[in-house]
Design a protein around this motif. Structure first.
Motif, PDB file in Angstrom:
ATOM      1  N   GLN A  16       4.214   9.136  -7.687  1.00 34.53           N
ATOM      2  CA  GLN A  16       3.695   7.499  -7.860  1.00 34.53           C
ATOM      3  C   GLN A  16       2.178   7.877  -7.564  1.00 34.53           C
ATOM      4  N   PHE A  17       1.468   6.595  -8.144  1.00 34.72           N
ATOM      5  CA  PHE A  17       0.118   6.338  -7.753  1.00 34.72           C
ATOM      6  C   PHE A  17       0.054   4.855  -7.731  1.00 34.72           C
ATOM      7  N   VAL A  18      -0.903   4.227  -6.849  1.00 37.27           N
ATOM      8  CA  VAL A  18      -1.051   2.913  -6.636  1.00 37.27           C
ATOM      9  C   VAL A  18      -2.255   2.331  -7.321  1.00 37.27           C
ATOM     10  N   GLU A  19      -2.356   1.249  -8.123  1.00 35.95           N
ATOM     11  CA  GLU A  19      -3.604   0.783  -8.778  1.00 35.95           C
ATOM     12  C   GLU A  19      -3.809  -0.357  -8.053  1.00 35.95           C
ATOM     13  N   VAL A  20      -4.923  -0.555  -7.431  1.00 37.48           N
ATOM     14  CA  VAL A  20      -5.452  -1.688  -6.461  1.00 37.48           C
ATOM     15  C   VAL A  20      -6.285  -2.502  -7.148  1.00 37.48           C
ATOM     16  N   GLU A  21      -6.417  -3.774  -7.395  1.00 34.47           N
ATOM     17  CA  GLU A  21      -7.176  -4.882  -8.037  1.00 34.47           C
ATOM     18  C   GLU A  21      -8.104  -5.277  -6.877  1.00 34.47           C
ATOM     19  N   THR A  81     -16.082  -0.240  -3.379  1.00 30.18           N
ATOM     20  CA  THR A  81     -16.315  -1.886  -3.294  1.00 30.18           C
ATOM     21  C   THR A  81     -16.585  -2.147  -4.907  1.00 30.18           C
ATOM     22  N   ASN A  82     -16.123  -3.304  -5.257  1.00 29.41           N
ATOM     23  CA  ASN A  82     -16.355  -3.845  -6.741  1.00 29.41           C
ATOM     24  C   ASN A  82     -17.701  -4.579  -6.408  1.00 29.41           C
ATOM     25  N   GLU A  83     -18.628  -4.057  -7.283  1.00 28.34           N
ATOM     26  CA  GLU A  83     -19.980  -4.333  -7.314  1.00 28.34           C
ATOM     27  C   GLU A  83     -20.226  -5.523  -8.479  1.00 28.34           C
ATOM     28  N   GLY A  84     -19.034  -5.533  -9.215  1.00 29.97           N
ATOM     29  CA  GLY A  84     -19.346  -6.119 -10.458  1.00 29.97           C
ATOM     30  C   GLY A  84     -19.077  -7.767 -10.065  1.00 29.97           C
ATOM     31  N   GLN A  85     -18.908  -8.338 -11.426  1.00 29.30           N
ATOM     32  CA  GLN A  85     -18.845  -9.588 -11.550  1.00 29.30           C
ATOM     33  C   GLN A  85     -17.226  -9.974 -11.693  1.00 29.30           C
ATOM     34  N   THR A  86     -16.588  -9.314 -12.225  1.00 31.43           N
ATOM     35  CA  THR A  86     -15.093  -9.444 -12.633  1.00 31.43           C
ATOM     36  C   THR A  86     -14.281  -8.539 -12.156  1.00 31.43           C
ATOM     37  N   ILE A  87     -12.973  -8.743 -12.113  1.00 32.83           N
ATOM     38  CA  ILE A  87     -12.073  -7.969 -11.447  1.00 32.83           C
ATOM     39  C   ILE A  87     -11.840  -6.466 -11.961  1.00 32.83           C
ATOM     40  N   LYS A  88     -11.919  -5.479 -11.022  1.00 32.07           N
ATOM     41  CA  LYS A  88     -11.808  -4.152 -11.440  1.00 32.07           C
ATOM     42  C   LYS A  88     -10.691  -3.382 -10.762  1.00 32.07           C
ATOM     43  N   HIS A  89     -10.537  -2.293 -11.223  1.00 28.70           N
ATOM     44  CA  HIS A  89      -9.344  -1.570 -10.568  1.00 28.70           C
ATOM     45  C   HIS A  89      -9.455  -0.203 -10.273  1.00 28.70           C
ATOM     46  N   VAL A  90      -8.981   0.346  -9.052  1.00 28.98           N
ATOM     47  CA  VAL A  90      -9.150   1.769  -8.632  1.00 28.98           C
ATOM     48  C   VAL A  90      -7.719   2.277  -8.093  1.00 28.98           C
ATOM     49  N   SER A  91      -7.452   3.437  -8.537  1.00 30.50           N
ATOM     50  CA  SER A  91      -5.845   3.917  -8.285  1.00 30.50           C
ATOM     51  C   SER A  91      -6.256   5.094  -7.325  1.00 30.50           C
ATOM     52  N   PHE A  92      -4.967   5.360  -6.681  1.00 26.80           N
ATOM     53  CA  PHE A  92      -4.948   6.365  -5.673  1.00 26.80           C
ATOM     54  C   PHE A  92      -3.579   6.957  -5.852  1.00 26.80           C
ATOM     55  N   ALA A  93      -3.687   8.640  -5.728  1.00 20.40           N
ATOM     56  CA  ALA A  93      -2.272   9.046  -6.187  1.00 20.40           C
ATOM     57  C   ALA A  93      -1.722   9.772  -5.099  1.00 20.40           C
ATOM     58  N   ALA A  94      -0.567   9.892  -4.935  1.00 18.88           N
ATOM     59  CA  ALA A  94       0.404  10.427  -3.897  1.00 18.88           C
ATOM     60  C   ALA A  94       0.190  12.183  -3.926  1.00 18.88           C
ATOM     61  N   PRO A  95      -0.060  12.758  -2.795  1.00 15.59           N
ATOM     62  CA  PRO A  95      -0.369  13.940  -2.806  1.00 15.59           C
ATOM     63  C   PRO A  95       0.797  14.884  -2.951  1.00 15.59           C
ATOM     64  N   TYR A  96       2.081  14.616  -2.986  1.00 10.62           N
ATOM     65  CA  TYR A  96       3.160  15.263  -3.519  1.00 10.62           C
ATOM     66  C   TYR A  96       4.210  14.488  -3.629  1.00 10.62           C
ATOM     67  N   PRO A  97       5.387  15.128  -4.249  1.00  9.16           N
ATOM     68  CA  PRO A  97       6.463  14.191  -4.880  1.00  9.16           C
ATOM     69  C   PRO A  97       7.118  13.260  -3.535  1.00  9.16           C
ATOM     70  N   GLY A  98       7.083  12.015  -3.963  1.00  9.31           N
ATOM     71  CA  GLY A  98       7.886  11.049  -2.822  1.00  9.31           C
ATOM     72  C   GLY A  98       7.575   9.543  -3.298  1.00  9.31           C
ATOM     73  N   LYS A  99       7.460   8.859  -2.356  1.00 13.21           N
ATOM     74  CA  LYS A  99       7.157   7.569  -2.762  1.00 13.21           C
ATOM     75  C   LYS A  99       6.084   6.764  -1.878  1.00 13.21           C
ATOM     76  N   ILE A 100       5.247   5.726  -2.361  1.00 21.10           N
ATOM     77  CA  ILE A 100       4.194   5.199  -1.782  1.00 21.10           C
ATOM     78  C   ILE A 100       4.837   3.688  -1.122  1.00 21.10           C
ATOM     79  N   ILE A 101       4.547   3.727   0.065  1.00 18.04           N
ATOM     80  CA  ILE A 101       5.204   2.334   0.606  1.00 18.04           C
ATOM     81  C   ILE A 101       3.963   1.415   0.881  1.00 18.04           C
TER      82      ILE A 101
END
Length: 264
Positions: A16-21, A81-101
């Motif tokens: 998995q990876f998690v996308e943060v808004e 940090t979002n330095e822009g004027q609109t919504i932006k996204h950044v994503s972080f990946a799990a380091p090995y097989p499993g689940k993000i909580i």
């Protein structure tokens, strides 16, 4: 809310990876090396400690960084940090097989205790510290060391577990025994201790280790089916140079090994 209010979305199943808004000027902190991708106008900065707002001056930052060293983590974390004027996204990946909580700390009385390597990312303002266990037996024999991580605040945090994840709610007085490596996280109201397996034959020949974690409710517990240490030990044992088979366990592979491995 003292923490930045971030939205998120999980992708994938076993990897998995998690996308943060992030709204304008919102910030998320993460462990170094967990970044997968980010959009433009997101400013990435290395920070000393966890960047929580509770730090006071240089001594506060030094104390925060020192806590991370005790849990085996780096002195530094990375903020986005979002330095822009609109919504932006950044994503972080799990380091090995499993689940993000995903965990909303405001729903857990502001505190979550987790394994030292399970933290992935969190909203800025979440404090990443250490949790000293009350009993020395926990520290000497707990498998994860005397110190576990403590996440405090009222924002979102993301931790990672290996294999399949199981969440269990313990009622008051209910007891659960877990392999020490399979414990991912628990709420702060769970009583945690380490107990001897019992029986010399079971301890020496049972193959499950000498100690297990005993958790007593009330509270919530997150359990993983495949700790990374267990996965790594299996991979290491299967390496040809460490006694593993080059033939993937087949009959031909066994004959290959008997002949010296290279046919010479």
């Amino acid at each position: 809310m003292n923490n930045h209010e971030i939205s998120y979305k999980l992708y994938g199943d076993d990897m998995q990876f998690v996308e943060v808004e992030l709204d304008p000027q919102e910030t998320v902190i993460a462990e170094a090396g967990s970044l997968m991708m980010m959009e433009d106008n997101i400013q990435m900065e290395t920070i000393f400690g966890d960047g929580s707002s509770s730090q006071g001056g240089i001594m506060g930052k030094l104390f925060s960084a020192g806590k991370r060293v005790l849990t085996g983590e780096s002195l530094f974390m990375t903020s986005f940090t979002n330095e822009g004027q609109t919504i932006k996204h950044v994503s972080f990946a799990a380091p090995y097989p499993g689940k993000i909580i995903p965990v909303d700390l405001s729903e857990l009385n502001g505190k979550l205790i987790c394994q030292k390597d399970s933290f992935l990312a969190a909203a800025k303002g979440v404090s990443v510290g250490i949790e000293f266990q009350r009993k020395l037996g926990t520290g000497f024999f707990g498998g994860e060391g005397f110190i576990m991580q403590k996440l405090e605040g009222d924002g979102m945090a993301f931790v990672h577990a290996g294999g399949t994840l199981h969440k269990k709610v313990l009622i008051s007085g209910e007891t659960l025994r877990i392999d020490t490596g399979c414990l991912v996280a628990m709420t702060g109201d769970v009583d945690y201790n380490i107990e001897f397996v019992g029986g010399i034959k079971t301890a020496l020949f049972g193959g499950e280790g000498l100690f297990f974690a005993t958790l007593r409710g009330p509270g919530m517990v997150w359990i993983q089916s495949l700790p990374f240490s267990r996965l790594a030990s299996r991979v290491f044992a299967a390496m040809p140079g460490k006694g593993g088979s080059k033939g993937e366990g087949s009959i031909a592979g066994g004959l290959f090994d008997l002949l010296g491995g290279d046919g010479k």
